[in-house]
Enzyme design. Structure first.
Site, PDB file in Angstrom:
ATOM      1  N   GLU A 138       0.831  -1.205   0.000  1.00 49.83           N
ATOM      2  CA  GLU A 138       0.000   0.000   0.000  1.00 49.83           C
ATOM      3  C   GLU A 138       0.864   1.253   0.000  1.00 49.83           C
ATOM      4  O   GLU A 138       1.585   1.511   0.974  1.00 49.83           O
ATOM      5  CB  GLU A 138      -0.910   0.022   1.230  1.00 49.83           C
ATOM      6  CG  GLU A 138      -1.791   1.261   1.289  1.00 49.83           C
ATOM      7  CD  GLU A 138      -2.618   1.335   2.554  1.00 49.83           C
ATOM      8  OE1 GLU A 138      -3.555   2.147   2.592  1.00 49.83           O
ATOM      9  OE2 GLU A 138      -2.319   0.602   3.522  1.00 49.83           O
ATOM     10  N   GLU A 235     -11.838   2.930   5.786  1.00 49.48           N
ATOM     11  CA  GLU A 235     -10.733   3.037   6.747  1.00 49.48           C
ATOM     12  C   GLU A 235     -10.587   4.509   7.128  1.00 49.48           C
ATOM     13  O   GLU A 235      -9.781   5.240   6.564  1.00 49.48           O
ATOM     14  CB  GLU A 235      -9.429   2.497   6.150  1.00 49.48           C
ATOM     15  CG  GLU A 235      -8.326   2.411   7.195  1.00 49.48           C
ATOM     16  CD  GLU A 235      -6.981   2.013   6.619  1.00 49.48           C
ATOM     17  OE1 GLU A 235      -6.251   1.289   7.311  1.00 49.48           O
ATOM     18  OE2 GLU A 235      -6.653   2.445   5.494  1.00 49.48           O
TER      19      GLU A 235
END
Length: 254
Positions: A138, A235
């Site tokens: 990520e 998130e």
């Protein structure tokens, strides 16, 4: 309709992880994901997932063992620690039936970071193949995480090509990538075959996703229209404490 996952690293933190899974189900989420679940009894997590019917989509390798660390896998000289963290994460993912392991890179400006990360990802890919799980890397924005090795999707693609494993994909967080790159639809279109999971939160504050500069009510359907078939992971750091945004998305068929 979009399939939306609750990231339990930020949401339902008032509960232990098994009860957070149950709370996510009761709130209307379609799946869950987490950060570092290692203090939790895997059997209790499996039971909560079975009870709710929710999938656990992902977990992270540990941040590290020293103050300020944000992953180990790109840190030269820390290969033993990094591979132990990878093995721990993959083993735990197997125990709870988790689909993806996010391999965290870490903070360093060492010139050997790229080669170190490739070597550790190759180790992770071999272990993931044996275990039947997938890997994610990520890019994180450098405003929140200064010095993080992986901050741009171009480098993520270079890493994927260097490792050469079908197990390795990008976790594309719209919050981080709006800050670092912008042009989200075009970027996702170009990367789509290599994206394993997408996350979202308000920009610039990382709060509820119905505020800020990105219109997720438009963006998430647009990403789905590109051909993305996975989940969208919420998130974000809750500010209001309600889930009105989720109710609105569902009422609009998002």
């Amino acid at each position: 309709m979009m399939r939306i996952s609750a990231n339990l690293g930020f949401l339902f933190r008032e509960h232990g992880l098994p009860d957070a899974i149950r709370a996510a189900k009761a709130t209307g989420f379609d799946a869950v994901e987490c950060h570092w679940p290692y203090e939790e009894d895997p059997a209790a997590i499996r039971a909560a997932l079975a009870e709710t019917g929710l999938a656990m989509l992902g977990l992270n390798t540990i941040r590290g063992h020293r103050e300020g660390e944000v992953g180990l896998s790109a840190l030269p000289g820390r290969e033993a620690d990094a591979r132990a963290a990878i093995d721990q994460a993959i083993g735990y993912a197997q125990e709870i039936g988790c689909r993806n392991v996010h391999v965290m890179a870490g903070i360093t400006d060492d010139a050997a970071a790229f080669d170190t990360f490739v070597g550790n990802l190759a180790h992770a890919a071999r272990r993931a193949e044996e275990a039947g799980v997938d890997l994610l890397i990520e890019p994180l924005n450098r405003r929140d995480t200064p010095g993080y090795v992986l901050a741009h999707t171009d480098l993520a693609m270079t890493l994927i090509e260097a490792v050469g494993s079908d197990r390795l994909r990008i976790m594309f967080d719209c919050y981080h990538m709006q800050i670092m790159q912008g042009d989200l639809v075009s970027t996702i279109r170009a990367l789509l075959p290599h994206i394993g999971h997408i996350q979202f939160a308000a920009v610039p504050d990382r709060t509820e996703p119905d505020a800020g500069e990105v219109d997720y009510g438009w963006l998430l359907p647009a990403i789905r229209d590109l051909g993305y078939e996975g989940w969208f992971g919420a998130e974000y750091r809750p500010e209001r404490g309600d889930f009105a945004w989720l109710e609105t998305f569902k009422a609009r068929g998002i």
